[in-house]
Structures are given as structure tokens and as C-alpha cells.
Design a protein around this motif. Structure first.
Motif, PDB file in Angstrom:
ATOM      1  N   GLU A  20      -4.954   0.039  -5.982  1.00 12.21           N
ATOM      2  CA  GLU A  20      -4.404   1.231  -5.319  1.00 12.21           C
ATOM      3  C   GLU A  20      -4.991   1.324  -3.930  1.00 12.21           C
ATOM      4  O   GLU A  20      -6.186   1.568  -3.772  1.00 12.21           O
ATOM      5  N   VAL A  42      -8.758   4.543   0.301  1.00 11.84           N
ATOM      6  CA  VAL A  42      -7.987   5.228   1.338  1.00 11.84           C
ATOM      7  C   VAL A  42      -8.489   4.753   2.688  1.00 11.84           C
ATOM      8  O   VAL A  42      -9.678   4.859   2.994  1.00 11.84           O
ATOM      9  N   PRO A  74      -9.429   3.418  -6.263  1.00 12.80           N
ATOM     10  CA  PRO A  74      -8.466   3.700  -5.193  1.00 12.80           C
ATOM     11  C   PRO A  74      -9.163   3.701  -3.829  1.00 12.80           C
ATOM     12  O   PRO A  74     -10.247   4.279  -3.694  1.00 12.80           O
ATOM     13  N   GLN A  79      -2.464   1.350   8.509  1.00  7.44           N
ATOM     14  CA  GLN A  79      -1.433   0.729   7.668  1.00  7.44           C
ATOM     15  C   GLN A  79      -1.646  -0.783   7.581  1.00  7.44           C
ATOM     16  O   GLN A  79      -1.557  -1.359   6.498  1.00  7.44           O
ATOM     17  N   PHE A 139       0.861  -1.170   0.000  1.00  5.24           N
ATOM     18  CA  PHE A 139       0.000   0.000   0.000  1.00  5.24           C
ATOM     19  C   PHE A 139       0.903   1.227   0.000  1.00  5.24           C
ATOM     20  O   PHE A 139       2.108   1.121   0.191  1.00  5.24           O
ATOM     21  N   GLN A 140       0.307   2.385  -0.211  1.00  3.68           N
ATOM     22  CA  GLN A 140       1.075   3.620  -0.227  1.00  3.68           C
ATOM     23  C   GLN A 140       0.563   4.553   0.860  1.00  3.68           C
ATOM     24  O   GLN A 140      -0.571   4.421   1.317  1.00  3.68           O
ATOM     25  N   HIS A 141       1.408   5.502   1.237  1.00  7.35           N
ATOM     26  CA  HIS A 141       0.983   6.538   2.176  1.00  7.35           C
ATOM     27  C   HIS A 141       0.465   7.723   1.364  1.00  7.35           C
ATOM     28  O   HIS A 141       0.947   7.992   0.270  1.00  7.35           O
ATOM     29  N   ILE A 142      -0.521   8.421   1.942  1.00  4.49           N
ATOM     30  CA  ILE A 142      -1.064   9.588   1.273  1.00  4.49           C
ATOM     31  C   ILE A 142      -1.326  10.666   2.322  1.00  4.49           C
ATOM     32  O   ILE A 142      -1.716  10.354   3.452  1.00  4.49           O
ATOM     33  N   SER A 199      -5.168  -4.435   0.328  1.00  7.83           N
ATOM     34  CA  SER A 199      -4.395  -4.580  -0.910  1.00  7.83           C
ATOM     35  C   SER A 199      -4.176  -6.055  -1.249  1.00  7.83           C
ATOM     36  O   SER A 199      -4.127  -6.433  -2.415  1.00  7.83           O
ATOM     37  N   TYR A 221      -4.274   3.110  -0.027  1.00  6.33           N
ATOM     38  CA  TYR A 221      -3.503   4.122   0.694  1.00  6.33           C
ATOM     39  C   TYR A 221      -3.851   4.098   2.179  1.00  6.33           C
ATOM     40  O   TYR A 221      -4.991   3.844   2.552  1.00  6.33           O
ATOM     41  N   SER A 222      -2.872   4.418   2.991  1.00  6.15           N
ATOM     42  CA  SER A 222      -3.094   4.714   4.400  1.00  6.15           C
ATOM     43  C   SER A 222      -2.904   6.218   4.550  1.00  6.15           C
ATOM     44  O   SER A 222      -1.869   6.758   4.129  1.00  6.15           O
ATOM     45  N   ALA A 269      -4.751  -1.314   5.465  1.00  7.83           N
ATOM     46  CA  ALA A 269      -4.464  -1.048   4.055  1.00  7.83           C
ATOM     47  C   ALA A 269      -3.728  -2.226   3.430  1.00  7.83           C
ATOM     48  O   ALA A 269      -4.005  -2.624   2.293  1.00  7.83           O
TER      49      ALA A 269
END
Length: 105
Positions: free
Chosen positions: A83, A60, A58, A70, A4-7, A77, A85-86, A73
Motif C-alpha cells: 500500500e 504515505v 502502508p 507521485q 500507488f493511490q492518492h490520499i 510501490s 499513497y501520494s 510513490a
């Protein structure tokens, strides 16, 4: 490698119309205030969320401070979402800068 990605809050605010916001805080905290159009995600509705949410949408994940989101997320995923996000800083960071929705319970 993370799955996952950070946002950051401003990035979510700018793009939230095209994202699915899921709030994993407890039900009472969610009722007292949450992000506009956020879904309260719990064990009770997790399976339905997986079925009803397109895998290319996506997602979040929001918690209190951006820590437990996290792990959630990562779990989301692993279910095949492209996509995930955390949101850094969690809901506490969001409410300092962005509008909040409350529910009368």
C-alpha cells in the motif's frame, strides 16, 4: 493502471498512527516543519528505508504540493510495498489543517 493511490490530508490525519510517513522535500524544508513522526527520505537513506520498513506497512509519500510525491510513490510501490499513497496537496495542504513539527537546527 497506477501502482500507488492518492490520499487526502484528512484521511492521513485519521490513520497516520498505522502508516509510515515519508517526506521527500529537501533537508532544510523538513527541518523547518514536517508532519509528526515523518521520516525524511532521501537518496542517502532510501536503501535503509527499504530494508527496515515492512512491506505490508502502508507508506504515505509527502512532498511540497503532491506532484513529485507521485513519482516517488510509484518507485516505492515497485519495491514490493503493498500500500503506497501520494498525499494530495502535499505538505503545504497538511500545514493548513494539521499540526506541524519543527526541529531546531
Amino acid at each position: 493502471m497506477t501502482d500507488f493511490q492518492h490520499i487526502a490530508v484528512p484521511d492521513v490525519a485519521a490513520k497516520q498512527a498505522s502508516m509510515k510517513i515519508v517526506d521527500i522535500r529537501d533537508r532544510q524544508s523538513f527541518a523547518n516543519g514536517h508532519m509528526p513522526d515523518a521520516l525524511h527520505l532521501s537518496n542517502d537513506n532510501f536503501a535503509a528505508f527499504l530494508e527496515q520498513t515492512p512491506k505490508d506497512m502502508p507508506v504515505v509519500v509527502v512532498c511540497y504540493h503532491g506532484i513529485s510525491s507521485q513519482q516517488a510513490a510509484s518507485l516505492i510501490s515497485q519495491q514490493g510495498f503493498e500500500e503506497v499513497y501520494s498525499m494530495d496537496g502535499g505538505f503545504e495542504a497538511w500545514k493548513l489543517a494539521q499540526p506541524v513539527v519543527t526541529e531546531n537546527t
